[in-house]
Structure formats: structure tokens, C-alpha cells
Design an enzyme around this catalytic site. Structure first.
Site, short mmCIF file in Angstrom:
data_model
loop_
_atom_site.label_atom_id
_atom_site.label_comp_id
_atom_site.label_asym_id
_atom_site.label_seq_id
_atom_site.Cartn_x
_atom_site.Cartn_y
_atom_site.Cartn_z
CE LYS A 18 -2.85 21.53 -31.24
NZ LYS A 18 -2.42 20.12 -31.48
CE1 TYR A 58 -2.74 20.48 -37.06
CE2 TYR A 58 -5.07 20.70 -36.61
CZ TYR A 58 -3.76 20.78 -36.19
OH TYR A 58 -3.46 21.16 -34.90
CG ASN A 121 -0.47 18.40 -28.84
OD1 ASN A 121 -1.38 19.14 -29.23
ND2 ASN A 121 0.40 17.86 -29.65
CG HIS A 124 -0.59 24.66 -34.39
ND1 HIS A 124 -0.12 23.60 -35.13
CD2 HIS A 124 -0.45 25.77 -35.17
CE1 HIS A 124 0.29 24.06 -36.31
NE2 HIS A 124 0.10 25.37 -36.36
CD GLU A 135 0.39 26.64 -39.59
OE1 GLU A 135 0.58 27.12 -38.45
OE2 GLU A 135 0.79 25.52 -39.94
P1 IDP Z 1 3.11 19.35 -33.90
O1 IDP Z 1 1.77 19.88 -33.46
O2 IDP Z 1 4.03 19.14 -32.72
O3 IDP Z 1 3.72 20.17 -35.01
P2 IDP Z 1 2.41 17.35 -35.93
O4 IDP Z 1 3.17 16.10 -36.19
O5 IDP Z 1 2.43 18.43 -36.97
O6 IDP Z 1 2.86 17.89 -34.49
O7 IDP Z 1 0.90 16.91 -35.70
C1 IDP Z 1 -0.13 17.86 -35.64
C2 IDP Z 1 -1.07 17.51 -34.52
O8 IDP Z 1 -1.72 16.30 -34.83
C3 IDP Z 1 -0.41 17.26 -33.17
O9 IDP Z 1 -0.17 18.43 -32.44
C4 IDP Z 1 -1.41 16.37 -32.49
O10 IDP Z 1 -2.45 17.13 -31.88
C5 IDP Z 1 -2.00 15.58 -33.64
N1 IDP Z 1 -1.37 14.27 -33.76
C6 IDP Z 1 -0.13 13.97 -34.22
N2 IDP Z 1 0.09 12.64 -34.18
C7 IDP Z 1 -1.04 12.10 -33.66
C8 IDP Z 1 -1.42 10.75 -33.37
O11 IDP Z 1 -0.67 9.78 -33.59
N3 IDP Z 1 -2.67 10.59 -32.84
C9 IDP Z 1 -3.53 11.64 -32.60
N4 IDP Z 1 -3.20 12.91 -32.86
C10 IDP Z 1 -1.98 13.13 -33.39
#
Ligand code: IDP
Length: 147
Positions: A18, A58, A121, A124, A135
């Protein structure tokens, strides 16, 4: 047996570093971890996502309160998009990444070692075979993937 093994070995997933991972100079470190594990990088490009691409990527989160923030963030700078190949790579990459919330991600994982916030984080990885296929097709044409 051999035929079955070959199919499993060719499992593919989609991975993205990212914008914050690129901005913080973590590309080399992340590629090293992926390669040292033994996965093959079979496609790779740097690009900046358009809003339209980010919303497609997304789409499953469209109704979530953080959707707008997510799209703003992922379009904020260049990313590295990749296709990875290897046995069990879909779940294996998720293990290398660590938990979505970096504060809960185990030390030794990419998120556990390099991040503190869910919205930043770093990496992805597709979470299922269906997501991986969707994807990969969103980011790469078949001829861009090295067999
Ligand atoms: P993942 O990336 O571990 O698969 P997902 O639940 O699919 O997690 O969420 C996609 C992305 O959305 C996450 O990597 C994170 O960057 C963002 N995200 C998820 N939950 C939150 C939140 O509560 N606040 C802000 N960003 C979030």
C-alpha cells in the site's frame, strides 16, 4: 498424485504494497520476505490507483463506515501490485502479513513488525481463491503474468 501436486503448486494470489509501505521504503524488505519464504513473484508493477479502481478493488466494503477513508488512502500514492505463486500461497501470504489490526499482529509478521494502525497496515493480500482471481484480473492482463 503428480498432477494434483502441480495444480496446488501453481496456486496464485494477489498482493499489494500500500502507499505507506512504498513511502516508508519497505518495498525491498517485503519482497525479500516473500521471496525468502519461497513464493515466486510472477507479475509486478507500480501504479497509482484511480478512484474507480479503488472502489472496484474494495467493493465488498462499500457499505462500511471506513469505505471513504479506505479509497482516499489507497489512491493517495503509488502502490506495488503483484501476483505471487506457490503452494498454499493464498493463506501463506495472509500469515506473512499478520492480523488486519497491526496492534494485534504477531511479531515476525509484516504488519506486526512495521505498523501500528489498521488504516496504515502496509500490505494487502487476497483472502480467498475467488478474491485472488478477481483481483489478479483487475490489475493484470494474462500476458503480464509470467508462467
Ligand atoms: P485485510 O486487509 O486484513 O483483508 P479487511 O477486513 O478486508 O482486512 O479490510 C480491508 C482494509 O480496510 C484493511 O486492510 C484496512 O486497511 C482497512 N480497514 C479495515 N477495517 C478498518 C477500520 O475499522 N478503519 C479503517 N480502516 C479499516
Amino acid at each position: 498424485m503428480l498432477e494434483r501436486g502441480m495444480v496446488v503448486d501453481k496456486e496464485r494470489t494477489f498482493c499489494m504494497i500500500k502507499p505507506e509501505g512504498v513511502a516508508r521504503g519497505l518495498v525491498g524488505e517485503i519482497l525479500t520476505r516473500i521471496e525468502h519464504k519461497g513464493y515466486r513473484i510472477v507479475a509486478l508493477k507500480m501504479l497509482r490507483l484511480t478512484r474507480e479502481m479503488a472502489e472496484k478493488h474494495y467493493a465488498e466494503h462499500r457499505e462500511k463506515p471506513f469505505f471513504r477513508e479506505l479509497v482516499e488512502h489507497i489512491t493517495s500514492g503509488p502502490v506495488i501490485a503483484m501476483v505471487l505463486e506457490g503452494p498454499g500461497v493464498i493463506s501463506g501470504l495472509r500469515k506473512l502479513m499478520g492480523a488486519t489490526n497491526p496492534q494485534e499482529a504477531a511479531p515476525g509478521t509484516i504488519r506486526g513488525d512495521y505498523a501500528l494502525e489498521t488504516g496504515q497496515n502496509i500490505i494487502h493480500g487476497a483472502d480467498s481463491l475467488a478474491s485472488a482471481e478477481r483481483e489478479i484480473n483487475l490489475y493484470f492482463r494474462p500476458e503480464e503474468i509470467m508462467g
